[in-house]
Design an enzyme around this catalytic site. Structure first.
Site, short mmCIF file in Angstrom:
data_model
loop_
_atom_site.label_atom_id
_atom_site.label_comp_id
_atom_site.label_asym_id
_atom_site.label_seq_id
_atom_site.Cartn_x
_atom_site.Cartn_y
_atom_site.Cartn_z
N LYS A 1 0.83 -1.21 0.00
CA LYS A 1 0.00 0.00 0.00
C LYS A 1 0.86 1.26 0.00
O LYS A 1 0.53 2.25 -0.65
CB LYS A 1 -0.95 0.03 1.20
N LYS B 1 -5.50 -10.06 -5.61
CA LYS B 1 -6.66 -10.30 -4.74
C LYS B 1 -7.84 -9.43 -5.16
O LYS B 1 -7.66 -8.29 -5.60
CB LYS B 1 -6.24 -9.94 -3.30
N LYS C 1 -11.66 -4.62 -2.00
CA LYS C 1 -12.76 -3.68 -2.19
C LYS C 1 -12.30 -2.25 -2.46
O LYS C 1 -13.04 -1.47 -3.03
CB LYS C 1 -13.71 -3.73 -1.01
P1 AMP Z 1 -11.04 -6.19 4.51
O1 AMP Z 1 -11.90 -5.99 3.29
O2 AMP Z 1 -9.61 -6.03 4.17
O3 AMP Z 1 -11.50 -5.44 5.70
O4 AMP Z 1 -11.19 -7.74 4.87
C1 AMP Z 1 -12.21 -8.28 5.69
C2 AMP Z 1 -12.08 -9.80 5.69
O5 AMP Z 1 -12.30 -10.31 4.37
C3 AMP Z 1 -10.68 -10.27 6.08
O6 AMP Z 1 -10.82 -11.44 6.86
C4 AMP Z 1 -10.03 -10.57 4.78
O7 AMP Z 1 -9.02 -11.56 4.90
C5 AMP Z 1 -11.20 -11.10 3.96
N1 AMP Z 1 -10.98 -10.88 2.53
C6 AMP Z 1 -10.84 -9.67 1.92
N2 AMP Z 1 -10.65 -9.82 0.60
C7 AMP Z 1 -10.65 -11.17 0.36
C8 AMP Z 1 -10.51 -11.98 -0.81
N3 AMP Z 1 -10.33 -11.43 -2.00
N4 AMP Z 1 -10.56 -13.31 -0.67
C9 AMP Z 1 -10.76 -13.89 0.55
N5 AMP Z 1 -10.92 -13.17 1.68
C10 AMP Z 1 -10.87 -11.84 1.60
#
Ligand code: AMP
Ligand code: TRP
Length: 333
Positions: free
Chosen positions: A112, A197, A200
């Protein structure tokens, strides 16, 4: 009883990756078998360039989507991180236990920060110290298990290190937690860039399926997914990352295994079609419940208020104990 904690950042709309990698498991399994807390970690959304009104809106949306995904406030605790001061109180102590070097080794920080610098922007100090706050989120609750997608395992490892170090230096204070990951779909990839990956806050809209996408949008995105140059449908993440990603998504949605499913398809087209329909069906009830919950924000606010109250009660004694253990003079009361 096992204690579970996990969190989600309101930095963008929730994706299929969030759902298959984390949230669905929280709802279907974790809340039923443990004392589980799920947190909209809004302070973490301030580590990168942000718009205040958007963070506020996305925080409410994330909370609503967690409930729409099946988290039941009678079974688990759902709350917003900034409503519970214990997180930042503890985070500072953990910054005093962590080292600059171990923070700089975090892959997410490196990626990042590099992206931000490439854009000519500056890197917020909080992006570097973020894992101390995440460790505080986890350790404040005596957490045993942290259900997350693959991208978070390094942060949970660091949390373990900090817990062990604190306990060794200052006396036993924290439970040492461990990460748990889903068997499939622990890392859902961007449909347009199957080597990255599905995140979002990324800009590449067409490769990201959002939880609230209309069925036809989902179908279009899956139909246009980048596939590989071969013709066989085989489950090989290295040689055929695009197809492997679709197989994982399909397997996760239908409860099958990606290897077994690969034998059932002769063409990429058929695989895409079935994957799209499986995703549409998995997301349908979430969209419907989300719509119903949006009709009246009061009950969601009420869940968050009660959630924060319970979270505060749980976290306070552990954080107070850490303050005493590290040598801070208790306020005369
Ligand atoms: P975040 O969007 O970074 O707050 O992630 C929230 C949860 O979603 C965390 O446990 C991440 O590891 C999981 N997560 C986010 N993106 C992915 C993805 N592309 N595949 C699997 N898990 C994800
Ligand atoms: N860092 C996590 C992510 O980017 C979100 C998060 C913050 C979290 N605090 C947490 C996840 C505590 C699990 C436990 O996805």
């Amino acid at each position: 009883m096992t204690r579970i904690f996990s969190g989600i950042k309101p930095t963008g709309h929730l994706t299929l990756g969030n759902y298959l990698g984390a949230v669905r498991r929280w709802a279907e399994v974790d809340q039923h078998r443990a004392d589980a807390l799920f947190c909209v970690v809004d302070l973490h959304a301030l580590t990168v360039d942000h718009d205040p009104a958007r963070v506020r809106r996305l925080s409410r949306q994330a909370a609503t989507l967690l409930l729409a995904s099946g988290l039941d406030p009678e079974l688990c605790t759902v709350f917003v991180q900034s409503h519970v001061d214990e997180h930042t109180r503890l985070s500072y102590l953990l910054e005093c236990v962590a080292t600059d070097g171990e923070m700089r080794r975090m892959i997410q920080y490196k990626e990042k920060a590099a992206r931000e610098r490439a854009r000519g922007g500056s890197v917020r100090l909080s992006l570097l110290t973020y894992p101390a706050l995440m460790a505080a989120d986890i350790l404040a609750y005596g957490t045993d298990e942290v259900p997350v997608g693959d991208d978070q395992t390094q942060h949970v490892e660091l949390t373990r290190d900090l817990a062990v170090r604190f306990n060794q230096r200052y006396g036993h204070t924290f439970v040492v937690p461990r990460a748990t990951r889903p068997e499939v779909a622990a890392r859902v990839m961007n449909l347009q860039e199957p080597l990255s990956k599905m995140g979002k806050s990324d800009d590449s809209g067409p490769g990201i399926v959002y939880l609230l996408d209309e069925p036809d949008t989902v179908r279009k995105k899956v139909a246009r997914a980048v596939t590989d140059s071969g013709q066989d449908v085989a489950y090989d993440r290295e040689k055929q990352p695009g197809i492997a990603n679709l197989l994982e998504i399909l397997a996760s949605c239908t409860g099958g295994s990606p290897e077994a499913l690969s034998g059932e398809y002769r063409s990429y087209g058929a695989l895409k079609k079935d994957t799209a329909e499986a995703v549409v069906e998995v997301l349908r009830p979430v969209r419907e419940r989300h719509q119903a919950l949006c009709a009246d924000p009061a009950p969601v606010d009420d869940v968050l208020r009660r959630g924060a109250e319970r979270a505060r009660e749980l976290a306070r004694p552990t954080v107070d104990a850490a303050y005493r253990a590290i040598g801070l003079l208790p306020a005369a009361g």
